[in-house]
Motif scaffolding. Structure first.
Motif, PDB file in Angstrom:
ATOM      1  N   LYS A  26      29.890  50.088   3.025  1.00 27.85           N
ATOM      2  CA  LYS A  26      31.254  50.242   3.074  1.00 27.85           C
ATOM      3  C   LYS A  26      31.580  51.127   1.959  1.00 27.85           C
ATOM      4  O   LYS A  26      31.421  50.625   0.821  1.00 27.85           O
ATOM      5  CB  LYS A  26      32.115  48.957   3.059  1.00 27.85           C
ATOM      6  N   THR A  27      32.301  52.247   2.133  1.00 29.73           N
ATOM      7  CA  THR A  27      32.614  53.243   0.973  1.00 29.73           C
ATOM      8  C   THR A  27      34.250  53.312   0.844  1.00 29.73           C
ATOM      9  O   THR A  27      34.906  52.912   1.874  1.00 29.73           O
ATOM     10  CB  THR A  27      31.994  54.594   1.291  1.00 29.73           C
ATOM     11  N   VAL A  28      34.591  54.074  -0.027  1.00 31.02           N
ATOM     12  CA  VAL A  28      36.137  54.184  -0.044  1.00 31.02           C
ATOM     13  C   VAL A  28      36.678  54.960   1.208  1.00 31.02           C
ATOM     14  O   VAL A  28      37.944  55.012   1.371  1.00 31.02           O
ATOM     15  CB  VAL A  28      36.466  54.917  -1.225  1.00 31.02           C
ATOM     16  N   HIS A  29      35.873  55.563   1.799  1.00 34.16           N
ATOM     17  CA  HIS A  29      36.274  56.499   2.849  1.00 34.16           C
ATOM     18  C   HIS A  29      35.990  56.119   4.382  1.00 34.16           C
ATOM     19  O   HIS A  29      36.173  56.780   5.300  1.00 34.16           O
ATOM     20  CB  HIS A  29      36.281  58.013   2.651  1.00 34.16           C
ATOM     21  N   GLY A  30      35.557  54.688   4.316  1.00 31.90           N
ATOM     22  CA  GLY A  30      35.244  54.391   5.512  1.00 31.90           C
ATOM     23  C   GLY A  30      33.560  53.826   5.539  1.00 31.90           C
ATOM     24  O   GLY A  30      32.975  53.753   4.473  1.00 31.90           O
ATOM     25  N   CYS A  31      33.112  53.458   6.692  1.00 31.55           N
ATOM     26  CA  CYS A  31      31.833  52.739   6.817  1.00 31.55           C
ATOM     27  C   CYS A  31      30.906  53.733   6.991  1.00 31.55           C
ATOM     28  O   CYS A  31      30.779  54.577   7.791  1.00 31.55           O
ATOM     29  CB  CYS A  31      31.826  51.724   8.002  1.00 31.55           C
ATOM     30  N   VAL A  32      29.548  53.678   6.235  1.00 27.32           N
ATOM     31  CA  VAL A  32      28.584  54.704   6.513  1.00 27.32           C
ATOM     32  C   VAL A  32      27.625  53.905   6.955  1.00 27.32           C
ATOM     33  O   VAL A  32      27.088  52.761   6.534  1.00 27.32           O
ATOM     34  CB  VAL A  32      28.157  55.248   5.117  1.00 27.32           C
ATOM     35  N   ALA A  33      26.712  54.381   8.119  1.00 31.01           N
ATOM     36  CA  ALA A  33      25.719  53.725   8.731  1.00 31.01           C
ATOM     37  C   ALA A  33      24.511  54.383   8.144  1.00 31.01           C
ATOM     38  O   ALA A  33      24.106  55.667   8.194  1.00 31.01           O
ATOM     39  CB  ALA A  33      25.579  53.945  10.045  1.00 31.01           C
ATOM     40  N   VAL A  34      23.668  53.492   7.307  1.00 31.73           N
ATOM     41  CA  VAL A  34      22.263  53.769   6.792  1.00 31.73           C
ATOM     42  C   VAL A  34      21.208  53.401   7.804  1.00 31.73           C
ATOM     43  O   VAL A  34      21.040  52.204   8.023  1.00 31.73           O
ATOM     44  CB  VAL A  34      21.923  53.302   5.471  1.00 31.73           C
ATOM     45  N   PHE A  35      20.204  54.457   8.068  1.00 32.20           N
ATOM     46  CA  PHE A  35      19.321  53.925   9.110  1.00 32.20           C
ATOM     47  C   PHE A  35      17.940  54.163   8.548  1.00 32.20           C
ATOM     48  O   PHE A  35      17.664  55.232   7.761  1.00 32.20           O
ATOM     49  CB  PHE A  35      19.519  54.951  10.345  1.00 32.20           C
ATOM     50  N   ARG A  36      16.883  53.504   8.982  1.00 28.94           N
ATOM     51  CA  ARG A  36      15.767  53.688   8.540  1.00 28.94           C
ATOM     52  C   ARG A  36      14.904  54.095  10.105  1.00 28.94           C
ATOM     53  O   ARG A  36      15.114  53.331  11.129  1.00 28.94           O
ATOM     54  CB  ARG A  36      14.955  52.323   7.879  1.00 28.94           C
ATOM     55  N   GLY A  54      32.895  54.016  18.652  1.00 26.62           N
ATOM     56  CA  GLY A  54      31.753  52.978  18.666  1.00 26.62           C
ATOM     57  C   GLY A  54      30.827  52.937  17.326  1.00 26.62           C
ATOM     58  O   GLY A  54      30.936  53.952  16.604  1.00 26.62           O
ATOM     59  N   PRO A  55      30.397  51.696  17.200  1.00 24.05           N
ATOM     60  CA  PRO A  55      29.711  51.450  15.890  1.00 24.05           C
ATOM     61  C   PRO A  55      28.238  51.939  15.846  1.00 24.05           C
ATOM     62  O   PRO A  55      27.412  51.212  16.484  1.00 24.05           O
ATOM     63  CB  PRO A  55      29.752  50.135  15.949  1.00 24.05           C
ATOM     64  N   LEU A  56      27.965  53.232  15.523  1.00 26.68           N
ATOM     65  CA  LEU A  56      26.896  53.830  15.609  1.00 26.68           C
ATOM     66  C   LEU A  56      25.606  53.083  15.007  1.00 26.68           C
ATOM     67  O   LEU A  56      24.384  52.974  15.405  1.00 26.68           O
ATOM     68  CB  LEU A  56      26.851  55.335  15.058  1.00 26.68           C
ATOM     69  N   SER A  57      26.039  52.208  13.909  1.00 21.95           N
ATOM     70  CA  SER A  57      25.069  51.382  13.186  1.00 21.95           C
ATOM     71  C   SER A  57      24.307  50.191  14.275  1.00 21.95           C
ATOM     72  O   SER A  57      23.340  49.888  14.016  1.00 21.95           O
ATOM     73  CB  SER A  57      25.599  50.586  11.950  1.00 21.95           C
ATOM     74  N   GLU A  58      25.083  50.086  15.298  1.00 17.32           N
ATOM     75  CA  GLU A  58      24.660  48.975  16.325  1.00 17.32           C
ATOM     76  C   GLU A  58      23.752  49.658  17.412  1.00 17.32           C
ATOM     77  O   GLU A  58      23.472  49.083  18.543  1.00 17.32           O
ATOM     78  CB  GLU A  58      25.833  48.187  16.882  1.00 17.32           C
TER      79      GLU A  58
END
Ligand code: FES
Length: 115
Positions: A26-36, A54-58
């Motif tokens: 969670k950042t001040v400008h929204g959620c960032v998805a970190v992928f491995r 859509g939630p790209l992290s999913e």
């Protein structure tokens, strides 16, 4: 505010994320998805799909790309660009691994917040 040129933010251990998995920061400008990825590289992009949010992290990670879980748009983790016939892009953020830790460029995240 005066930020140094490089201000890397430690967001956790590489091993906290399974291969082809993701976590949300969670950042001040929204959620960032970190992928491995399967080859143990890390990429950070906006978590919100530009199609309908859509939630790209999913999504499903394949190679250096992720498929949105809602309507299957595919985004490059390297460029953020939608692949194939779909048009759109998500923001990407510099990410790197050092000593088994995942680091994000905090300066870039802050700049994004101001945009
Ligand atoms: S919300 Fe991502 S493809 Fe529709």
């Amino acid at each position: 505010m005066n930020w140094p040129n490089q201000n890397w933010l430690d967001i956790g251990a590489l091993n906290d994320i399974p291969q082809r998995g993701a976590r949300v920061v969670k950042t001040v400008h929204g959620c960032v998805a970190v992928f491995r990825t399967g080859d143990d590289q890390v990429f950070a992009i906006d978590d919100r799909c530009p199609h309908k949010g859509g939630p790209l992290s999913e999504g499903i990670v394949h190679g250096h790309a992720v498929t949105c879980p809602l309507h299957n748009w595919v985004f490059s983790l390297e460029t953020g660009m939608a692949q194939g016939a779909d048009e759109g892009a998500v923001a990407t953020y510099p990410a790197r691994i050092e000593g088994g830790r995942i680091l994000l460029d905090a300066k870039r995240l802050i700049r994004g917040a101001a945009a």
